[in-house]
Design a protein around this motif. Structure first.
Motif, PDB file in Angstrom:
ATOM      1  N   PRO A   1       1.060  -1.103  -0.045  1.00 15.88           N
ATOM      2  CA  PRO A   1      -0.149  -0.019   0.151  1.00 15.88           C
ATOM      3  C   PRO A   1       0.763   1.237  -0.006  1.00 15.88           C
ATOM      4  CG  PRO A   1      -0.928  -1.652   1.461  1.00 15.88           C
ATOM      5  CD  PRO A   1       0.608  -2.070   0.983  1.00 15.88           C
ATOM      6  N   TRP A   2       1.943   1.116   0.900  1.00 16.53           N
ATOM      7  CA  TRP A   2       2.966   2.278   0.893  1.00 16.53           C
ATOM      8  C   TRP A   2       3.326   2.593  -0.741  1.00 16.53           C
ATOM      9  CZ3 TRP A   2       3.919   5.874   4.578  1.00 16.53           C
ATOM     10  CH2 TRP A   2       4.942   6.804   4.312  1.00 16.53           C
ATOM     11  N   MET A   3       3.952   1.708  -1.370  1.00 15.67           N
ATOM     12  CA  MET A   3       4.390   1.685  -2.639  1.00 15.67           C
ATOM     13  C   MET A   3       3.273   2.355  -3.522  1.00 15.67           C
ATOM     14  SD  MET A   3       6.720  -1.587  -3.201  1.00 15.67           S
ATOM     15  CE  MET A   3       8.037  -1.986  -2.543  1.00 15.67           C
ATOM     16  N   ALA A   4       1.981   1.849  -3.333  1.00 17.92           N
ATOM     17  CA  ALA A   4       0.827   2.183  -4.325  1.00 17.92           C
ATOM     18  C   ALA A   4       0.568   3.719  -4.100  1.00 17.92           C
ATOM     19  CB  ALA A   4      -0.438   1.342  -3.988  1.00 17.92           C
ATOM     20  N   THR A   5       0.703   4.168  -2.719  1.00 12.68           N
ATOM     21  CA  THR A   5       0.447   5.654  -2.549  1.00 12.68           C
ATOM     22  C   THR A   5       1.482   6.444  -3.376  1.00 12.68           C
ATOM     23  OG1 THR A   5      -0.552   5.036  -0.207  1.00 12.68           O
ATOM     24  CG2 THR A   5       0.092   7.515  -0.811  1.00 12.68           C
ATOM     25  N   SER A   6       2.755   6.014  -3.109  1.00 13.84           N
ATOM     26  CA  SER A   6       3.782   6.823  -3.881  1.00 13.84           C
ATOM     27  C   SER A   6       3.660   6.825  -5.441  1.00 13.84           C
ATOM     28  CB  SER A   6       4.903   6.080  -3.362  1.00 13.84           C
ATOM     29  OG  SER A   6       5.509   6.132  -1.936  1.00 13.84           O
ATOM     30  N   LEU A   7       3.278   5.701  -5.794  1.00 19.67           N
ATOM     31  CA  LEU A   7       3.101   5.736  -7.053  1.00 19.67           C
ATOM     32  C   LEU A   7       1.947   6.488  -7.892  1.00 19.67           C
ATOM     33  CD1 LEU A   7       3.950   4.450 -10.043  1.00 19.67           C
ATOM     34  CD2 LEU A   7       2.483   2.401  -9.497  1.00 19.67           C
ATOM     35  N   MET A   8       0.916   6.374  -7.206  1.00 18.59           N
ATOM     36  CA  MET A   8      -0.272   7.411  -7.348  1.00 18.59           C
ATOM     37  C   MET A   8       0.315   8.712  -7.268  1.00 18.59           C
ATOM     38  SD  MET A   8      -3.838   8.040  -5.390  1.00 18.59           S
ATOM     39  CE  MET A   8      -4.268   6.022  -5.373  1.00 18.59           C
ATOM     40  N   ASN A   9       0.958   9.103  -6.347  1.00 18.03           N
ATOM     41  CA  ASN A   9       1.410  10.715  -6.231  1.00 18.03           C
ATOM     42  C   ASN A   9       2.117  11.028  -7.299  1.00 18.03           C
ATOM     43  OD1 ASN A   9      -0.390  11.112  -4.060  1.00 18.03           O
ATOM     44  ND2 ASN A   9       1.429  10.758  -2.671  1.00 18.03           N
ATOM     45  N   ASP A  10       3.460  10.106  -7.646  1.00 18.48           N
ATOM     46  CA  ASP A  10       4.396  10.343  -8.823  1.00 18.48           C
ATOM     47  C   ASP A  10       3.895  10.163 -10.127  1.00 18.48           C
ATOM     48  OD1 ASP A  10       6.137  11.222  -6.518  1.00 18.48           O
ATOM     49  OD2 ASP A  10       6.791   8.939  -6.280  1.00 18.48           O
ATOM     50  N   SER A  11       2.875   9.478 -10.202  1.00 18.82           N
ATOM     51  CA  SER A  11       2.394   9.296 -11.862  1.00 18.82           C
ATOM     52  C   SER A  11       1.580  10.772 -12.131  1.00 18.82           C
ATOM     53  CB  SER A  11       1.233   8.130 -11.688  1.00 18.82           C
ATOM     54  OG  SER A  11       0.730   7.972 -13.145  1.00 18.82           O
ATOM     55  N   ALA A  12       0.859  11.328 -10.980  1.00 20.07           N
ATOM     56  CA  ALA A  12       0.258  12.448 -11.071  1.00 20.07           C
ATOM     57  C   ALA A  12       1.258  13.711 -11.341  1.00 20.07           C
ATOM     58  CB  ALA A  12      -0.571  12.799  -9.940  1.00 20.07           C
ATOM     59  N   TYR A  13       2.357  13.589 -10.636  1.00 17.38           N
ATOM     60  CA  TYR A  13       3.616  14.611 -11.092  1.00 17.38           C
ATOM     61  C   TYR A  13       4.031  14.463 -12.172  1.00 17.38           C
ATOM     62  CZ  TYR A  13       4.215  15.901  -6.147  1.00 17.38           C
ATOM     63  OH  TYR A  13       3.831  16.579  -4.892  1.00 17.38           O
ATOM     64  N   ALA A  14       4.134  13.275 -12.977  1.00 22.85           N
ATOM     65  CA  ALA A  14       4.559  13.038 -14.108  1.00 22.85           C
ATOM     66  C   ALA A  14       3.825  13.487 -15.138  1.00 22.85           C
ATOM     67  CB  ALA A  14       4.890  11.416 -14.388  1.00 22.85           C
ATOM     68  N   GLN A  15       2.338  13.262 -14.969  1.00 19.70           N
ATOM     69  CA  GLN A  15       1.278  13.599 -15.900  1.00 19.70           C
ATOM     70  C   GLN A  15       1.438  15.288 -15.941  1.00 19.70           C
ATOM     71  OE1 GLN A  15      -1.325  11.921 -17.625  1.00 19.70           O
ATOM     72  NE2 GLN A  15       0.116  10.676 -17.450  1.00 19.70           N
ATOM     73  N   HIS A  16       1.536  15.945 -14.654  1.00 22.82           N
ATOM     74  CA  HIS A  16       1.652  17.402 -14.412  1.00 22.82           C
ATOM     75  C   HIS A  16       2.922  17.865 -15.258  1.00 22.82           C
ATOM     76  CE1 HIS A  16       0.686  21.175 -12.076  1.00 22.82           C
ATOM     77  NE2 HIS A  16       2.166  21.268 -12.020  1.00 22.82           N
ATOM     78  N   ALA A  17       3.985  17.373 -15.303  1.00 23.17           N
ATOM     79  CA  ALA A  17       5.149  17.903 -15.867  1.00 23.17           C
ATOM     80  C   ALA A  17       4.870  17.664 -17.562  1.00 23.17           C
ATOM     81  CB  ALA A  17       6.321  17.087 -15.233  1.00 23.17           C
ATOM     82  N   ALA A  18       4.322  16.623 -17.751  1.00 22.24           N
ATOM     83  CA  ALA A  18       4.408  16.218 -19.350  1.00 22.24           C
ATOM     84  C   ALA A  18       3.301  17.186 -19.841  1.00 22.24           C
ATOM     85  CB  ALA A  18       3.811  14.758 -19.602  1.00 22.24           C
ATOM     86  N   ARG A  19       2.082  17.612 -19.245  1.00 16.99           N
ATOM     87  CA  ARG A  19       1.305  18.423 -19.829  1.00 16.99           C
ATOM     88  C   ARG A  19       1.507  19.693 -20.054  1.00 16.99           C
ATOM     89  NH1 ARG A  19      -4.104  15.213 -16.963  1.00 16.99           N
ATOM     90  NH2 ARG A  19      -4.061  13.542 -18.247  1.00 16.99           N
TER      91      ARG A  19
END
Length: 300
Positions: free
Chosen positions: A258-276
């Protein structure tokens, strides 16, 4: 995954969200972020009050002479924004543990990533302070002055370029936020979380690579290449681990904690933010000036 694990997953995500919303921030960083929303006069005052570090990068194209005509001001603002992007590429690429030469090569990014065993040493805070922040402040100050000297429609174009410069800043900040976990999980013994974070690296590396291809095509007199930005937007959306179901699958099959999942959720959002934000920047900077793109938010 049992109920207690799901509960941990949900609660941990809420805790991280609250920490992000209410954490006490560094005053200097907070001031830099708030400057985006300040009035032109306040931004100018803030930029002069602190001043750039002695060893900081200096603007290449914006100067007093660039204020002598409307076209000179437009060209200088566009070229300086491109200069900011060129400087930021090093920070962005090293932030995802890739070299610029690797991104701009014909090599498969997945193969490049598989061959790397050590992270690239980078101080994103220093890069931001010495280069990104300084050039962004200079562009903001220049546009504030130039808008009072040019026709309204050209002033709107200048504003769009200033917002494009802000897009670059936002992309750098997003990569800064995701780098901490990326540096950990790309070397994890858990192959699933390692692959997920490498996918983030591939996504952002692909965006930088494709923007360079489009940029060169436009410079070669092929403005129709801008249509490829729409395809790139779709690629970015498909790479969202939350939207494409990848994260849910990893959690459901108990392949990551679950800890990994939370980190991945947040960091995937950061990556989307940067790309867009990077795509939004390219849409503005690479669009011919006579098209007068309207200033707006990040690409969707």
């Amino acid at each position: 995954m049992n109920d207690s694990a799901y509960a941990f997953y949900a609660v941990n995500h809420l805790v991280e969200m609250a920490a992000c919303m209410y954490a006490t921030e560094d005053p200097d960083e907070r001031a830099a972020e708030e400057s985006v929303a300040l009035s032109d006069g306040e931004v100018d005052e803030l930029a002069h009050e602190k001043g750039p570090p002695p060893s900081a990068s200096q603007p290449t194209y914006i100067n007093a002479e660039a204020l002598e005509s409307t076209q000179a001001a437009l060209t200088a603002a566009r070229l300086e924004t491109e200069n900011l992007y060129d400087k930021a590429i090093a920070t962005l690429s090293h932030g995802i543990d890739l070299h610029r030469r690797e991104i701009f090569s014909a090599r498969d990014l997945a193969e490049v990533i598989e061959s790397r065993t050590e992270p690239i040493a980078i101080d994103i805070d220093e890069d931001y302070e010495q280069t990104v922040k300084v050039l962004y402040a200079a562009i903001t100050r220049f546009v504030s002055k130039a808008r009072t000297l040019v026709p309204f429609s050209k002033g709107e174009r200048l504003l769009a370029l200033r917002l494009a410069a802000r897009d670059i800043v936002e992309a750098v900040k997003a990569v800064k936020h995701l780098r901490k976990n990326l540096s950990i999980y790309t070397h994890s013994k858990n192959a699933h979380i390692r692959r997920a974070y490498n996918d983030i690296r591939i996504l952002l590396g692909t965006v930088i690579r494709e923007l360079d291809v489009i940029r060169e095509a436009v410079k070669d007199g092929k403005p129709e290449a801008l249509a490829s930005l729409e395809t790139l937007k779709q690629t970015v959306s498909q790479g969202d681990s939350l939207a494409n179901g990848c994260l849910d699958m990893l959690v459901r099959e108990e392949l990551i904690s679950p800890w990994m999942a939370t980190s991945l959720m947040n960091d995937s959002a950061y990556a989307q933010h940067a790309a867009r934000h990077l795509i939004n920047m390219a849409e503005c900077v690479l669009t011919p000036e006579d098209a007068e793109p309207s200033p707006g938010g990040p690409a969707t």
